[in-house]
Design a protein around this motif. Structure first.
Motif, PDB file in Angstrom:
ATOM      1  N   GLU A 157      12.566  -3.495   3.996  1.00  0.00           N
ATOM      2  CA  GLU A 157      11.157  -3.152   4.174  1.00  0.00           C
ATOM      3  C   GLU A 157      10.499  -2.829   2.832  1.00  0.00           C
ATOM      4  OE1 GLU A 157      11.317  -0.006   7.067  1.00  0.00           O
ATOM      5  OE2 GLU A 157      11.181  -1.404   8.751  1.00  0.00           O
ATOM      6  N   GLU A 210       7.447  -4.816   1.253  1.00  0.00           N
ATOM      7  CA  GLU A 210       6.246  -4.099   0.841  1.00  0.00           C
ATOM      8  C   GLU A 210       5.873  -4.426  -0.612  1.00  0.00           C
ATOM      9  OE1 GLU A 210       2.948  -1.779   1.336  1.00  0.00           O
ATOM     10  OE2 GLU A 210       4.412  -2.216   2.913  1.00  0.00           O
ATOM     11  N   ASN A 211       6.896  -4.483  -1.489  1.00  0.00           N
ATOM     12  CA  ASN A 211       6.632  -4.814  -2.894  1.00  0.00           C
ATOM     13  C   ASN A 211       6.167  -6.253  -3.072  1.00  0.00           C
ATOM     14  OD1 ASN A 211       7.332  -2.266  -3.770  1.00  0.00           O
ATOM     15  ND2 ASN A 211       9.447  -2.807  -4.218  1.00  0.00           N
ATOM     16  N   GLY A 261       2.871  -6.405  -0.134  1.00  0.00           N
ATOM     17  CA  GLY A 261       1.986  -5.292   0.154  1.00  0.00           C
ATOM     18  C   GLY A 261       1.025  -5.046  -0.906  1.00  0.00           C
TER      19      GLY A 261
END
Length: 184
Positions: A176, A180-181, A184
Motif C-alpha cells: 500500500e 501510495e508513493n 498518490g
C-alpha cells in the motif's frame, strides 16, 4: 505471491480446525468416561410436561463440598491426620502442559465457616482452568496425554497463525505504501 500467502493461511486454518475437532472429541470421550450419574437439569419438563421451578440450594455446606469435588473431578488421594487430600489434573489457560492441583480441608472442622471457606477455595482453583480431569490412573493416561498433545498443538498452530498474519499485514502495508508513493 499473495495467492500463496492465502493458500498457506487456508492450510493453517484447516489444520487448526482439525486439531480443535480432535480436542473436542477427546474432551467428549473423557466426559463420557467420567459421567457417573444422569441428572435432570433445572428447567426440564416433569412427567406432566411442566417445567421444574429453580429451587434455592439449602443443602449443608459439606454436601455442597462433596458435589463440588465430584463435579471438579477431584480424586481422594489420602485421608490421614484428619485432613483429606484431593488431587486432579488440569489444563490451564496459556499453559503448555497439564498441572496437578492439590486441595485439602479439615475433616472435622472446629469453625462453622471452614466448609464455606473450603468451597470458596475450590471455586478459586477453577480460575483459568480449561479442562479438569481426575488424577491419571492406569486406564486414563493415554487419553490425558493425547489431550495434552492436542492443547500444545493447538497453541503452536495459533502462534504460527498469528506470526503469519503479522507478516501478511506488514506486506500489505508495504504494498500500500508503494502504491501510495507511485500513484498518490
Amino acid at each position: 505471491q499473495i495467492e500463496s500467502i492465502r493458500d498457506e493461511n487456508l492450510q493453517l486454518q484447516a489444520e487448526l480446525a482439525r486439531v480443535q475437532s480432535e480436542r473436542d472429541e477427546a474432551i467428549e470421550t473423557r466426559d463420557d468416561m467420567l459421567s457417573t450419574m444422569d441428572q435432570q437439569p433445572a428447567g426440564a419438563a416433569d412427567a406432566r410436561g411442566q417445567a421444574r421451578a429453580e429451587q434455592p440450594d439449602c443443602r449443608a455446606p459439606s454436601e455442597k463440598l462433596k458435589e463440588r469435588l465430584r463435579d471438579g473431578h477431584w480424586t481422594l488421594c489420602r485421608q490421614g491426620g484428619g485432613h483429606p487430600v484431593y488431587k486432579r489434573t488440569v489444563v490451564l489457560q496459556d499453559a503448555t502442559e497439564t498441572t496437578v492441583q492439590v486441595f485439602s480441608h479439615a475433616s472435622t472442622p472446629s469453625d462453622w465457616r471452614s466448609m464455606h471457606n473450603a468451597l470458596s477455595e475450590l471455586r478459586a482453583k477453577d480460575n483459568g482452568v480449561l479442562q479438569a480431569m481426575p488424577l491419571a490412573d492406569g486406564a486414563q493416561p493415554a487419553l490425558f496425554v493425547r489431550l495434552d498433545e492436542l492443547h500444545k498443538e493447538r497453541m503452536e498452530l495459533e502462534r504460527q497463525h498469528e506470526l503469519r498474519m503479522e507478516r501478511i499485514a506488514e506486506e500489505i502495508a508495504m504494498i500500500e505504501a508503494k502504491f501510495e508513493n507511485a500513484y498518490g
